[in-house]
Every structure is written in structure tokens, then in C-alpha cells.
Design a protein around this motif. Structure first.
Motif, PDB file in Angstrom:
ATOM      1  N   GLN A   6       0.847  -1.200   0.000  1.00 30.70           N
ATOM      2  CA  GLN A   6       0.000   0.000   0.000  1.00 30.70           C
ATOM      3  C   GLN A   6       0.885   1.254   0.000  1.00 30.70           C
ATOM      4  O   GLN A   6       0.607   2.198  -0.721  1.00 30.70           O
ATOM      5  CB  GLN A   6      -0.919  -0.004   1.230  1.00 30.70           C
ATOM      6  N   ASP A   7       1.960   1.260   0.814  1.00 30.62           N
ATOM      7  CA  ASP A   7       2.873   2.400   0.876  1.00 30.62           C
ATOM      8  C   ASP A   7       3.586   2.616  -0.451  1.00 30.62           C
ATOM      9  O   ASP A   7       3.732   3.750  -0.910  1.00 30.62           O
ATOM     10  CB  ASP A   7       3.922   2.187   1.976  1.00 30.62           C
ATOM     11  N   VAL A   8       4.007   1.565  -1.101  1.00 27.97           N
ATOM     12  CA  VAL A   8       4.688   1.660  -2.394  1.00 27.97           C
ATOM     13  C   VAL A   8       3.720   2.218  -3.427  1.00 27.97           C
ATOM     14  O   VAL A   8       4.072   3.083  -4.232  1.00 27.97           O
ATOM     15  CB  VAL A   8       5.262   0.285  -2.821  1.00 27.97           C
ATOM     16  N   LYS A   9       2.474   1.711  -3.420  1.00 27.33           N
ATOM     17  CA  LYS A   9       1.459   2.172  -4.365  1.00 27.33           C
ATOM     18  C   LYS A   9       1.167   3.654  -4.143  1.00 27.33           C
ATOM     19  O   LYS A   9       1.088   4.435  -5.101  1.00 27.33           O
ATOM     20  CB  LYS A   9       0.194   1.333  -4.221  1.00 27.33           C
ATOM     21  N   LEU A  14       1.877   9.330  -5.756  1.00 26.73           N
ATOM     22  CA  LEU A  14       2.375  10.662  -5.408  1.00 26.73           C
ATOM     23  C   LEU A  14       3.438  11.113  -6.402  1.00 26.73           C
ATOM     24  O   LEU A  14       3.413  12.266  -6.866  1.00 26.73           O
ATOM     25  CB  LEU A  14       2.943  10.651  -3.976  1.00 26.73           C
ATOM     26  N   LEU A  15       4.357  10.234  -6.771  1.00 22.94           N
ATOM     27  CA  LEU A  15       5.389  10.572  -7.758  1.00 22.94           C
ATOM     28  C   LEU A  15       4.769  10.873  -9.116  1.00 22.94           C
ATOM     29  O   LEU A  15       5.205  11.792  -9.815  1.00 22.94           O
ATOM     30  CB  LEU A  15       6.404   9.435  -7.880  1.00 22.94           C
ATOM     31  N   LYS A  16       3.738  10.105  -9.490  1.00 24.24           N
ATOM     32  CA  LYS A  16       3.045  10.338 -10.758  1.00 24.24           C
ATOM     33  C   LYS A  16       2.368  11.714 -10.739  1.00 24.24           C
ATOM     34  O   LYS A  16       2.450  12.477 -11.703  1.00 24.24           O
ATOM     35  CB  LYS A  16       2.022   9.221 -11.003  1.00 24.24           C
ATOM     36  N   ALA A  17       1.699  12.064  -9.621  1.00 23.08           N
ATOM     37  CA  ALA A  17       1.025  13.370  -9.498  1.00 23.08           C
ATOM     38  C   ALA A  17       2.059  14.499  -9.530  1.00 23.08           C
ATOM     39  O   ALA A  17       1.842  15.538 -10.175  1.00 23.08           O
ATOM     40  CB  ALA A  17       0.205  13.412  -8.215  1.00 23.08           C
ATOM     41  N   GLU A  20       3.220  14.968 -13.094  1.00 30.24           N
ATOM     42  CA  GLU A  20       2.211  15.680 -13.890  1.00 30.24           C
ATOM     43  C   GLU A  20       2.192  17.165 -13.553  1.00 30.24           C
ATOM     44  O   GLU A  20       2.076  18.011 -14.437  1.00 30.24           O
ATOM     45  CB  GLU A  20       0.834  15.050 -13.654  1.00 30.24           C
ATOM     46  N   PHE A  21       2.328  17.476 -12.264  1.00 31.63           N
ATOM     47  CA  PHE A  21       2.351  18.882 -11.857  1.00 31.63           C
ATOM     48  C   PHE A  21       3.588  19.576 -12.424  1.00 31.63           C
ATOM     49  O   PHE A  21       3.507  20.706 -12.902  1.00 31.63           O
ATOM     50  CB  PHE A  21       2.332  18.998 -10.320  1.00 31.63           C
ATOM     51  N   ARG A  22       4.742  18.903 -12.407  1.00 32.12           N
ATOM     52  CA  ARG A  22       5.960  19.473 -12.961  1.00 32.12           C
ATOM     53  C   ARG A  22       5.786  19.772 -14.442  1.00 32.12           C
ATOM     54  O   ARG A  22       6.136  20.833 -14.930  1.00 32.12           O
ATOM     55  CB  ARG A  22       7.139  18.507 -12.738  1.00 32.12           C
ATOM     56  N   LYS A  23       5.189  18.804 -15.185  1.00 28.32           N
ATOM     57  CA  LYS A  23       4.950  18.999 -16.623  1.00 28.32           C
ATOM     58  C   LYS A  23       4.020  20.190 -16.847  1.00 28.32           C
ATOM     59  O   LYS A  23       4.240  21.002 -17.749  1.00 28.32           O
ATOM     60  CB  LYS A  23       4.360  17.729 -17.244  1.00 28.32           C
ATOM     61  N   TRP A  24       2.966  20.280 -16.012  1.00 26.56           N
ATOM     62  CA  TRP A  24       2.022  21.408 -16.162  1.00 26.56           C
ATOM     63  C   TRP A  24       2.735  22.733 -15.891  1.00 26.56           C
ATOM     64  O   TRP A  24       2.557  23.698 -16.622  1.00 26.56           O
ATOM     65  CB  TRP A  24       0.847  21.235 -15.173  1.00 26.56           C
ATOM     66  N   ALA A  25       3.572  22.797 -14.830  1.00 20.41           N
ATOM     67  CA  ALA A  25       4.283  24.019 -14.477  1.00 20.41           C
ATOM     68  C   ALA A  25       5.255  24.429 -15.582  1.00 20.41           C
ATOM     69  O   ALA A  25       5.356  25.607 -15.939  1.00 20.41           O
ATOM     70  CB  ALA A  25       5.026  23.839 -13.150  1.00 20.41           C
TER      71      ALA A  25
END
Length: 185
Positions: A6-9, A14-17, A20-25
């Protein structure tokens, strides 16, 4: 074991989000850098006033020499004309220039007398103590005093009442003539 999965998932999500935020910025920064040069930012208007010169090429005016004498001149709009004008040393008539020369002379002598009387003392308007000045009231030049308000008195402030009275004795007639009863302005 279940908690570790569950922690790994959660970490992967979180890394995926974050990615995505970095790409948007980055995308937003690229778009912004393209439109910023086209945006005009209005210059702030300063709250200023500029003195306008009433003289035109060829106009006669009068100036005061460093020795106090007055001379007539012809306006040419050159640097020396502009310097005289910006220092308040250009007058429309000979009488106005002569009056100003006398006023400047009186103010210089008066300041010297006042400063000699006051010594190192300077008026402090945060302290409730008398500061004496000269004014015209009911047709007479008299000494008055003030405690905490700097009224920007033309002849300044005296530390002592007696010195202000003496200033009236020495300079009162000239003050009347040059600042009160004068006709040329």
C-alpha cells in the motif's frame, strides 16, 4: 506485507502526481514566456508638477547678479536662461528683480543674526517648549510663539523672546517695506 504494498502504491501515485504537476508548471512557464513580451505594462505616472516657463525667444526679462545688482536680458532659451529660471532668478520687470534682490539680502542678514542668537539651538517640535517667531498682527510686527507645530515661518524661529524682539528692532522696518507693504510682486 500488505501495508508495504500500500505504501509503495501511494508513493508511486504521489510521484506520478508530482511529475504531472511538474509537466504542467513547465508548460505554463513556456506559454507565459511567449506572451509576456507582448504585454505592455503601463508606466506609473509620477505625482509631479513641472514649472512652465512663461518666456519666449526674444522676451526681455531681468536677473539678479551675484553681487545683488539687476540686469536686463533677452530670453534665448539657452542653458544659462534655463538655469537662471529654474533657480527663481528671472523676473518680468526690473522692479520685481530689485525687490527680490533686497528681500534676499534682508533674509541673509536676518538669518545670520538669528543663527548667531540661537547658537547650536535648533527648534525641536517634539518638545513642548516655546519657539519664538515674528509675525504681523493687527498692523504691527510682533513676536509670537509656538510649541509643537512647525508652521514653516519665513524668518525662522528664535530660542529666546528677547532675541526675537531685538530682530524686530533691527529689521522690522525692512520687513514691513519688503514683505508687507511692497507693491511690486
Amino acid at each position: 506485507m500488505e501495508d508495504k504494498k500500500q505504501d509503495v502504491k501511494s508513493l508511486e501515485e504521489l510521484l506520478k502526481a508530482a511529475d504531472e504537476f511538474r509537466k504542467w508548471a513547465v508548460d505554463f512557464g513556456n506559454k507565459l514566456s511567449k506572451v509576456l513580451p507582448d504585454i505592455e505594462i503601463p508606466e506609473e505616472k509620477e505625482d509631479t508638477w513641472e514649472m512652465k516657463c512663461p518666456y519666449e525667444h526674444g522676451d526681455t526679462h531681468y536677473c539678479i547678479q551675484p553681487n545683488g545688482s539687476v540686469f536686463a536680458d533677452c530670453w534665448e532659451g539657452i542653458e544659462s536662461d534655463n538655469r537662471y529660471f529654474s533657480q527663481g532668478n528671472v523676473f518680468p520687470t526690473e522692479e520685481a528683480a530689485e525687490l527680490e534682490a533686497k528681500r534676499r539680502n534682508l533674509l541673509t542678514r536676518f538669518r545670520a543674526f538669528r543663527d548667531e542668537c540661537n547658537g547650536d539651538w535648533k527648534p525641536d517640535f517634539t518638545i513642548n517648549s516655546n519657539k519664538y517667531f515674528i509675525e504681523k498682527r493687527r498692523g504691527k510686527i510682533v513676536v509670537d510663539y509656538i510649541w509643537t507645530v512647525n508652521s514653516f515661518i519665513l524668518f525662522g524661529y528664535f530660542k529666546n523672546h528677547e532675541d526675537a524682539k531685538r530682530a524686530i528692532e533691527l529689521f522690522g522696518d525692512e520687513i514691513e517695506e519688503l514683505f508687507v507693504d511692497c507693491e511690486a510682486q
